[in-house]
Design an enzyme around this catalytic site. Structure first.
Site, PDB file in Angstrom:
ATOM      1  N   GLU A 501      40.440  24.433  51.176  1.00 38.14           N
ATOM      2  CA  GLU A 501      38.844  25.212  51.476  1.00 38.14           C
ATOM      3  C   GLU A 501      39.301  27.014  52.120  1.00 38.14           C
ATOM      4  OE1 GLU A 501      36.586  22.811  55.035  1.00 38.14           O
ATOM      5  OE2 GLU A 501      36.723  21.414  53.498  1.00 38.14           O
TER       6      GLU A 501
HETATM    7  C1  LIG Z   1      46.283  18.741  49.269  1.00 48.98           C
HETATM    8  C2  LIG Z   1      44.697  18.920  48.580  1.00 48.98           C
HETATM    9  C3  LIG Z   1      43.300  18.959  48.582  1.00 48.98           C
HETATM   10  C4  LIG Z   1      42.860  19.813  47.896  1.00 48.98           C
HETATM   11  N1  LIG Z   1      41.520  19.034  47.980  1.00 48.98           N
HETATM   12  C5  LIG Z   1      40.389  19.285  47.190  1.00 48.98           C
HETATM   13  C6  LIG Z   1      39.431  19.199  46.601  1.00 48.98           C
HETATM   14  O1  LIG Z   1      38.424  17.308  47.156  1.00 48.98           O
HETATM   15  N2  LIG Z   1      38.450  19.405  46.137  1.00 48.98           N
HETATM   16  C7  LIG Z   1      38.424  21.295  45.285  1.00 48.98           C
HETATM   17  O2  LIG Z   1      37.923  20.999  44.577  1.00 48.98           O
HETATM   18  N3  LIG Z   1      39.827  21.603  45.443  1.00 48.98           N
HETATM   19  C8  LIG Z   1      40.653  20.699  46.660  1.00 48.98           C
HETATM   20  N4  LIG Z   1      41.745  20.978  46.445  1.00 48.98           N
HETATM   21  C9  LIG Z   1      41.950  22.596  45.875  1.00 48.98           C
HETATM   22  C10 LIG Z   1      42.106  23.607  47.049  1.00 48.98           C
HETATM   23  O3  LIG Z   1      41.014  24.441  47.244  1.00 48.98           O
HETATM   24  C11 LIG Z   1      42.751  24.810  46.297  1.00 48.98           C
HETATM   25  O4  LIG Z   1      44.758  23.913  46.334  1.00 48.98           O
HETATM   26  C12 LIG Z   1      42.586  25.928  46.704  1.00 48.98           C
HETATM   27  O5  LIG Z   1      41.416  26.795  46.641  1.00 48.98           O
HETATM   28  C13 LIG Z   1      43.669  27.172  46.891  1.00 48.98           C
HETATM   29  O6  LIG Z   1      44.250  27.586  45.152  1.00 48.98           O
HETATM   30  P1  LIG Z   1      45.466  27.427  44.790  1.00 48.98           P
HETATM   31  O7  LIG Z   1      46.240  26.226  45.192  1.00 48.98           O
HETATM   32  O8  LIG Z   1      45.182  27.290  42.776  1.00 48.98           O
HETATM   33  O9  LIG Z   1      45.787  28.863  45.016  1.00 48.98           O
HETATM   34  P2  LIG Z   1      45.979  29.934  44.535  1.00 48.98           P
HETATM   35  O10 LIG Z   1      44.672  30.999  44.003  1.00 48.98           O
HETATM   36  O11 LIG Z   1      47.021  30.365  42.775  1.00 48.98           O
HETATM   37  O12 LIG Z   1      46.442  31.719  45.660  1.00 48.98           O
HETATM   38  C14 LIG Z   1      47.529  31.646  45.969  1.00 48.98           C
HETATM   39  C15 LIG Z   1      47.761  32.199  46.966  1.00 48.98           C
HETATM   40  O13 LIG Z   1      47.514  33.368  46.346  1.00 48.98           O
HETATM   41  C16 LIG Z   1      46.564  34.095  48.187  1.00 48.98           C
HETATM   42  N5  LIG Z   1      45.311  34.653  46.937  1.00 48.98           N
HETATM   43  C17 LIG Z   1      44.633  34.706  46.066  1.00 48.98           C
HETATM   44  N6  LIG Z   1      43.715  35.370  46.045  1.00 48.98           N
HETATM   45  C18 LIG Z   1      43.622  36.516  46.657  1.00 48.98           C
HETATM   46  C19 LIG Z   1      42.731  37.585  47.151  1.00 48.98           C
HETATM   47  N7  LIG Z   1      42.594  38.160  46.609  1.00 48.98           N
HETATM   48  N8  LIG Z   1      43.460  38.031  48.010  1.00 48.98           N
HETATM   49  C20 LIG Z   1      44.145  37.415  49.042  1.00 48.98           C
HETATM   50  N9  LIG Z   1      45.665  36.727  48.549  1.00 48.98           N
HETATM   51  C21 LIG Z   1      44.773  35.649  47.577  1.00 48.98           C
HETATM   52  C22 LIG Z   1      45.971  32.545  48.699  1.00 48.98           C
HETATM   53  O14 LIG Z   1      45.373  32.972  49.922  1.00 48.98           O
HETATM   54  C23 LIG Z   1      47.547  31.330  47.677  1.00 48.98           C
HETATM   55  O15 LIG Z   1      48.458  32.013  49.437  1.00 48.98           O
HETATM   56  C24 LIG Z   1      42.743  20.810  47.137  1.00 48.98           C
HETATM   57  C25 LIG Z   1      43.958  21.458  47.524  1.00 48.98           C
HETATM   58  C26 LIG Z   1      45.424  20.592  47.862  1.00 48.98           C
HETATM   59  C27 LIG Z   1      46.609  21.349  48.150  1.00 48.98           C
END
Ligand SMILES: Cc1cc2nc3c(=O)[nH]c(=O)nc-3n(C[C@H](O)[C@H](O)[C@H](O)COP(=O)(O)OP(=O)(O)OC[C@H]3O[C@@H](n4cnc5c(N)ncnc54)[C@H](O)[C@@H]3O)c2cc1C
Length: 826
Positions: A501
């Protein structure tokens, strides 16, 4: 009169007018009068007097509206339009989502405390309380977290059935569709209670009640969709999930490439207008067991069958998972907290156009729907889980620190442990106060977009600190996994809360202040909208009004910051008396300094501030710390100002406001324009950094409040599942803590006898027998102490396993080769 006296008079009058936010007309009259008096009675040079008269005349001219608009505002508006940062449609939608609440008051630099204090205390209805004491307790007693996390990697079937039958997945669904229609407070309290028992179960319950099909249907669905799906979801006939994230689009969710193409196809044997979908999603909670998939995708209409654009934008639809082409069922394994989560793919899946949530009129509105609902949902699920977990950590760790002895005394009496205990307790108080205040706002109809990001970020971060501290105090007991370990799964689950989220680094760096600066600022959004107004004349008038207000606001914040910092805010007007009064005043001071620094940063950095995430993050922190401290003060009032809780309130306010001071200092230290930084330093810290962290004495008091069975401890951990039963560590720990008050004096007598040489034995059970034999304890006391010692040792025990029992999967050559192939294929 000497020059110095005149100077004091001018500066004093200026500061007073600015501090009181006097209007332009009143300020002109007063300053004009002062200049006139100086011209008549002052002994300055003619030139100096002429300069002052010119300045007063300029100020007077600003009062002539038409003149000011044409010669001051119009040129400024033209410049402002050129400087305006570009804003994408999705950013605009995010800014429009939700409402501004207490965050707006804090942003104003002069919060009106009466507004917060008059907000009614959030309360559960009788029906909600009955649910918490009935089905939620029953659920908690059914949960065996080791079985769930280690042996099954899922909830047992009877727990799934119980959750569906009792409506746990339907807390946000209206009663007329068969749901529970709970308040946000009740919904959040249910999650917090379950989280204190099992993070896995809490996550499973959270998802259907969070951003997903039920929430989206309830707010945007057509009547037909609601009538069909909501009763099915309420009964648990359908299990929902919501799929947005894909391998290339995580935080940047608007860049999803999953697509839907408008076309004709066959649905239930008939030719119909619909969408052909292709997607590849991952990390989707409940996907492996979902029967209905809320899908976010980009919609295209190359043949203009809908009559509009060809690239329509992000759209949400409901996809039954039994359709041909839908792949679902495989699981991810999120950090040993094995709630159902997995990938899903769709290949040429055809659904009728009515599958779009809200029907065809909602095509392209997907992102707006998501950010609007996130403004609400973000402050419930994860913050409630975090707060419930933190309360459980306080209860368990406080008791553990009292019962675990080293060097002949409870570890909770060592100063270094007391410091950590106080931190855990203070943070749990902040978390619970913030949770309750914010969900209370939801129940009053607010959709507080900026507080929801604040609460999501800070409660999960505080939860992380609490989990770390609790683990440290537990030593090896926290580390050895097994049925007796009640901490480790919560600790392992923390990064999940941090990531979902809105991942926390992004939420802090981009969202909290990024949205807050425009949403909560009293003038910026008005200026922005006025500058973009197609009606030139109306835009100029509105811009002029906002600009004049903005200038007065900026001058006032500078004056208030200086005056409040110089006087330690001692005379700042607040509606509360007694021991917490100073914290209201301190927040007033930091609010004024925050507003000043924030305005200066926006003015000098403009659109570049968006990229200066380190500055933006610190600004967001200050707003957040003030929000959290307000929640602490509000909770203290709402709970009837219990004197016994004052150490916690003091700790929380001191800690938060000290952090606010440090962030302010960090901004000034790193402000790109060093001249402006020097000026800000004078206005914000005229006497240097003068706010102190909580004292050691205070931390000692707090530790003793949580290692004993006090009223404060009971209030702080209220709402947890603490029934005394064999598999509930919380109930058992609480019981042992109560018994410790009886056992402690007996143990003291035994140890004194050993010290005096009356007893030679070294193992405690034998020491007790020897003490009885020596007449130090009578028979009944000896029995009581034996029972207590056995009880404590059972609570301190850890698990061990047969080596075969730990190797859960037999690694056959075929299975090994299968894994190798999967890794190699990426
Ligand atoms: C257990 C779990 C349950 C989930 N459930 C759902 C679900 O039900 N439905 C769904 O659609 N998604 C779900 N997600 C997805 C979740 O919302 C995403 O993992 C999240 O949005 C982050 O995306 P990412 O993991 O690809 O990280 P990335 O986007 O690759 O980010 C990696 C890091 O970079 C940082 N970052 C990225 N861009 C910036 C910026 N511009 N400025 C500063 N920092 C930045 C982030 O904060 C993070 O620390 C789930 C994820 C997990 C782990």
């Amino acid at each position: 009169m000497s020059f110095l006296l005149w100077l004091i008079l001018f500066v004093g009058a200026g500061l007073t007018l600015a501090y009181q936010r006097a209007g332009l007309r009143r300020s002109t009259l007063l300053m004009g009068g002062l200049v006139l008096a100086y011209v008549i009675f002052g002994d300055g040079s003619l030139l100096w007097k002429a300069v002052l008269v010119a300045l007063a005349a300029g100020m007077a001219a600003l009062n002539l509206d038409d003149l000011r608009r044409e010669h001051v505002t119009r040129p400024l508006l033209a410049k402002y339009r050129k400087l305006l940062p570009s804003m994408s449609e999705t950013e605009r939608q995010a800014l429009d989502a939700g409402t501004v609440w207490w965050d707006g008051e804090l942003f104003s630099g002069a919060p009106d405390w009466n507004k917060l204090l008059s907000v009614p205390t959030p309360r559960l209805s009788i029906e909600e309380r009955t649910f918490l004491d009935g089905p939620v307790n029953e659920l908690c007693s059914m949960l065996d977290d080791w079985e769930i996390t280690h042996q099954r990697a899922d909830l047992p079937p009877e727990v799934w059935a119980f959750l569906k039958k009792q409506g746990f997945f339907a807390m946000i669904i209206p009663k007329k569709y068969g749901g529970l229609e709970f308040s946000a407070l009740a919904h959040s309290s249910v999650l917090a209670k379950i989280a204190g028992r099992s993070v896995t179960a809490a996550s499973i319950v959270a998802v259907p009640n969070s951003l997903g099909p039920a929430e989206l249907l309830h707010k945007y669905g057509t009547e037909e969709q609601k009538d069909y799906y909501l009763p099915r979801l309420a009964r648990g006939d359908d299990v929902p999930c919501f799929a947005l994230t894909s391998p290339r689009a995580g935080s940047d969710a608007t860049s999803i490439t999953d697509s839907g193409v408008v076309c004709h196809g066959t649905w239930e044997g008939r030719e119909t207008l619909g969408i052909r979908l292709n997607w590849d999603k991952r990390y989707i909670t409940l996907a492996p067991v979902a029967t209905i998939l809320g899908l976010a995708f980009r919609l295209y209409d190359p043949e203009r069958l809908l009559g509009g654009e060809t690239d329509i934008g992000i759209t949400c639809a409901l996809i039954p998972t039994h359709l041909p082409g839908v792949q679902i069922g495989r699981r991810h394994f999120p950090l040993n907290v094995p709630f159902q989560n997995g990938p899903t793919q769709g290949k040429d899946v055809f659904v009728p156009i009515d599958a779009i949530i809200g029907g065809p009129s909602m095509v392209g509105h997907g992102w707006k729907m998501l950010v609007e609902r996130l403004a609400v949902g973000r402050c419930v699920s994860l913050p409630s889980n975090a707060s419930g977990g933190a309360k459980a950590a306080v209860a368990l760790t406080g008791a553990y620190a009292r019962l675990r002895r080293q060097f002949g005394m409870p570890i909770g009496r060592f100063e270094a442990v007391e410091e950590v205990l106080a931190r855990i307790a203070g943070r749990a108080y902040i978390m619970e106060a913030t949770r309750v205040m914010t969900v209370g706002a939801l129940d009053l109809g607010e959709e507080p977009a900026v507080p929801s990001a604040i609460v999501k970020y800070h409660l999960t971060e505080l939860g992380r600190h609490v989990a770390n501290d609790a683990m440290d105090i537990h030593g090896g007991k926290g580390i050895m996994l097994g049925p007796r370990n009640y901490l480790a799964r919560g600790y392992q689950g923390v990064p999940i809360m941090i990531t979902v989220e809105g991942a926390n680094i992004l939420t802090r760096g981009m969202i909290i202040y990024g949205q807050g600066a425009i949403r909560c600022h009293p003038f910026v959004l008005r200026e922005l909208r006025a500058a973009q107004d197609a009606d030139e004349d109306r835009g100029l008038r509105e811009f002029d009004s906002a600009l004049m207000g903005h200038i007065g606001y900026a001058l006032s914040n500078a004056a208030r910051s200086l005056v409040l910092a110089t006087t330690f805010a001692r005379w700042s007007d607040v509606p509360v008396h007694g021991p917490t009064r100073r914290y209201y005043q301190h927040i007033n001071r930091f609010a004024a300094s925050f507003a000043l620094v924030s305005d200066t940063a926006m003015l000098l950095l403009g659109g570049k501030l968006k990229k200066k995430e380190m500055l933006s993050a610190r600004l967001g922190d200050i707003l957040s710390f003030m929000y959290l401290a307000s929640a602490v003060l509000k909770r203290f009032e709402d709970q009837g100002r219990p004197d016994a809780d004052l150490p916690l309130v003091t700790w929380a306010c001191r800690d938060l406001l000290y952090c606010a001071q440090e962030r302010l200092h960090g901004i000034i230290r790193n402000f790109p324009n060093r001249f402006v930084a020097a000026l800000l330093r004078v206005l914000v810290f005229p006497a240097g950094r003068d706010y102190y962290m909580p004292s050691d004495r205070l931390e000692h008091k707090i530790a003793s409040l949580v290692v004993n069975a006090t009223e404060t401890r009971a209030r702080l951990t209220e709402g947890l599942y603490d029934v005394v039963e064999p598999r509930n560590p919380l109930g058992l720990m609480n019981e042992a803590l109560r018994l410790a008050d009886i056992a402690d004096p007996l143990e003291k007598r035994v140890r004194k006898a050993a010290k005096d040489g009356q007893i030679a034995e070294r193992e405690f059970p034998e020491m007790i027998d020897a003490a009885v034999a020596a007449g130090v304890l009578d028979e009944a006391e000896g029995r009581e102490l034996h029972e207590f010692d056995t009880r404590v040792m059972a609570l301190m025990a850890v698990d061990d396993f047969d080596p075969e029992e730990l190797a859960r999967v037999q690694l056959t050559p075929e299975r090994h080769a299968q894994t190798e192939r999967r890794v190699a294929s990426g």
